[in-house]
Motif scaffolding. Structure first.
Motif, mmCIF file in Angstrom:
data_model
loop_
_atom_site.group_PDB
_atom_site.id
_atom_site.type_symbol
_atom_site.label_atom_id
_atom_site.label_comp_id
_atom_site.label_asym_id
_atom_site.label_seq_id
_atom_site.Cartn_x
_atom_site.Cartn_y
_atom_site.Cartn_z
ATOM 1 N N ALA A 18 -19.659 6.413 0.949
ATOM 2 C CA ALA A 18 -19.489 7.118 -0.324
ATOM 3 C C ALA A 18 -18.612 8.361 -0.202
ATOM 4 O O ALA A 18 -18.026 8.799 -1.187
ATOM 5 C CB ALA A 18 -20.853 7.510 -0.889
ATOM 6 N N SER A 19 -18.493 8.902 1.008
ATOM 7 C CA SER A 19 -17.807 10.184 1.176
ATOM 8 C C SER A 19 -16.294 10.080 1.235
ATOM 9 O O SER A 19 -15.598 11.068 1.065
ATOM 10 C CB SER A 19 -18.308 10.885 2.441
ATOM 11 O OG SER A 19 -17.841 10.215 3.606
ATOM 12 N N THR A 20 -15.783 8.909 1.474
ATOM 13 C CA THR A 20 -14.334 8.753 1.617
ATOM 14 C C THR A 20 -13.898 7.399 1.085
ATOM 15 O O THR A 20 -14.696 6.469 1.025
ATOM 16 C CB THR A 20 -13.895 8.897 3.088
ATOM 17 O OG1 THR A 20 -12.470 8.793 3.162
ATOM 18 C CG2 THR A 20 -14.513 7.841 3.980
ATOM 19 N N SER A 21 -12.650 7.305 0.710
ATOM 20 C CA SER A 21 -12.103 6.005 0.326
ATOM 21 C C SER A 21 -10.971 5.625 1.269
ATOM 22 O O SER A 21 -10.181 4.740 0.965
ATOM 23 C CB SER A 21 -11.620 6.022 -1.123
ATOM 24 O OG SER A 21 -10.600 6.972 -1.285
ATOM 25 N N TYR A 42 -13.023 0.333 -1.815
ATOM 26 C CA TYR A 42 -14.192 0.584 -2.648
ATOM 27 C C TYR A 42 -15.283 -0.385 -2.217
ATOM 28 O O TYR A 42 -15.029 -1.592 -2.080
ATOM 29 C CB TYR A 42 -13.864 0.386 -4.128
ATOM 30 C CG TYR A 42 -15.011 0.768 -5.021
ATOM 31 C CD1 TYR A 42 -15.232 2.092 -5.349
ATOM 32 C CD2 TYR A 42 -15.882 -0.194 -5.519
ATOM 33 C CE1 TYR A 42 -16.301 2.459 -6.156
ATOM 34 C CE2 TYR A 42 -16.941 0.173 -6.322
ATOM 35 C CZ TYR A 42 -17.149 1.487 -6.630
ATOM 36 O OH TYR A 42 -18.211 1.853 -7.420
ATOM 37 N N ALA A 104 -11.467 3.024 -9.039
ATOM 38 C CA ALA A 104 -12.754 3.618 -8.669
ATOM 39 C C ALA A 104 -12.663 4.310 -7.305
ATOM 40 O O ALA A 104 -13.219 5.395 -7.117
ATOM 41 C CB ALA A 104 -13.846 2.554 -8.661
ATOM 42 N N ALA A 105 -11.961 3.705 -6.365
ATOM 43 C CA ALA A 105 -11.793 4.316 -5.040
ATOM 44 C C ALA A 105 -11.013 5.621 -5.147
ATOM 45 O O ALA A 105 -11.401 6.636 -4.561
ATOM 46 C CB ALA A 105 -11.080 3.349 -4.097
ATOM 47 N N HIS A 107 -10.701 7.549 -7.712
ATOM 48 C CA HIS A 107 -11.448 8.546 -8.490
ATOM 49 C C HIS A 107 -12.493 9.284 -7.657
ATOM 50 O O HIS A 107 -12.915 10.380 -8.036
ATOM 51 C CB HIS A 107 -12.121 7.887 -9.687
ATOM 52 C CG HIS A 107 -11.167 7.420 -10.722
ATOM 53 N ND1 HIS A 107 -11.562 6.795 -11.873
ATOM 54 C CD2 HIS A 107 -9.804 7.462 -10.790
ATOM 55 C CE1 HIS A 107 -10.508 6.483 -12.601
ATOM 56 N NE2 HIS A 107 -9.431 6.870 -11.959
ATOM 57 N N LYS A 108 -12.899 8.710 -6.517
ATOM 58 C CA LYS A 108 -13.907 9.354 -5.675
ATOM 59 C C LYS A 108 -13.464 10.746 -5.226
ATOM 60 O O LYS A 108 -14.299 11.608 -4.977
ATOM 61 C CB LYS A 108 -14.207 8.488 -4.441
ATOM 62 C CG LYS A 108 -15.010 7.259 -4.762
ATOM 63 C CD LYS A 108 -15.085 6.253 -3.625
ATOM 64 C CE LYS A 108 -15.628 6.756 -2.336
ATOM 65 N NZ LYS A 108 -15.807 5.704 -1.325
ATOM 66 N N SER A 109 -12.169 10.965 -5.136
ATOM 67 C CA SER A 109 -11.674 12.243 -4.614
ATOM 68 C C SER A 109 -10.867 13.032 -5.639
ATOM 69 O O SER A 109 -10.132 13.947 -5.278
ATOM 70 C CB SER A 109 -10.819 11.993 -3.372
ATOM 71 O OG SER A 109 -9.683 11.217 -3.713
#
Length: 162
Positions: A18-21, A42, A104-105, A107-109
Motif C-alpha cells: 500500500a505504501s508504494t506503487s 496496483y 489508481a496506482a 493516485h496513491k502518491s
C-alpha cells in the motif's frame, strides 16, 4: 513460524504494497535474455496490475513466456528496509481507454488536484492500454530491520565460525 508471526508478516507485507506503487518487473525477453524494468503497479487483492501502451516490446515477450517476477522494496534506512518478492504468471488484455488500476496506482502518491491533471493528460495520450495482470504463485516478504530475512542469509549469519 507461529500464527502470530505469520499474521504480523502478512500485515507488514500489505503495508509495503500500500505504501508504494513502484516495483521492478523481471521477465525473459524474446531473445532469451533477462529483463528487469521499473513499473507502476496496483494490487487488486488477487493480482498485481501493470499497464503500458499496447505496442510495448515486453508484451510480445510476455505472450511467449508468461513466467515473471516482481520485486517491491521500501524503507529509507537499514532499520526499516523491507522487500517483497513475487513469482507468478502474467496475462495481457488490451483495453480501450485507460486501465483503471493504472490511475489508481498513480493516485496513491498524488494530491487530488495533481491526480485530476494527471488523469486529463493520460486520457489525452492513450486511446488504448495493455493491462498486464500478474497472478502470484509464490511470495516472500523480507523485513531486514525486524530480522526477517532470507533463510540462506540467516543460515550464513548463524554458522559456526572458527
Amino acid at each position: 513460524m507461529e500464527r502470530q508471526e505469520i499474521a504480523q508478516e502478512l500485515a507488514d507485507a500489505q503495508d509495503l504494497i500500500a505504501s508504494t506503487s513502484a516495483a521492478h518487473l523481471a521477465y525473459t525477453a524474446k531473445d532469451g535474455t533477462p529483463r528487469v524494468v521499473p513499473v507502476g503497479y496496483y494490487w487488486t487483492g488477487a493480482e498485481f496490475v501493470v499497464a503500458t501502451h499496447p505496442y510495448a516490446p515486453k508484451l510480445g515477450a510476455l505472450r511467449e513466456r508468461t513466467d515473471v517476477a516482481l520485486a517491491i522494496d521500501g524503507g529509507g534506512t537499514p532499520g526499516d528496509a523491507r522487500a517483497l518478492s513475487i513469482r507468478g504468471t502474467a496475462s495481457i488484455t488490451v483495453v480501450d481507454g485507460i486501465v483503471p488500476e493504472y490511475l489508481a496506482a498513480a493516485h496513491k502518491s498524488m494530491e487530488p488536484d495533481v491526480a485530476a491533471e494527471f488523469d486529463k493528460n493520460v486520457r489525452a495520450v492513450y486511446d488504448q492500454q495493455a493491462r498486464i495482470a500478474i497472478t502470484p504463485a509464490w511470495v516472500r516478504f523480507y523485513d531486514f530491520g525486524a530480522g526477517r530475512m532470507p533463510r540462506s542469509l540467516q543460515a550464513y549469519l548463524d554458522r559456526e565460525r572458527p
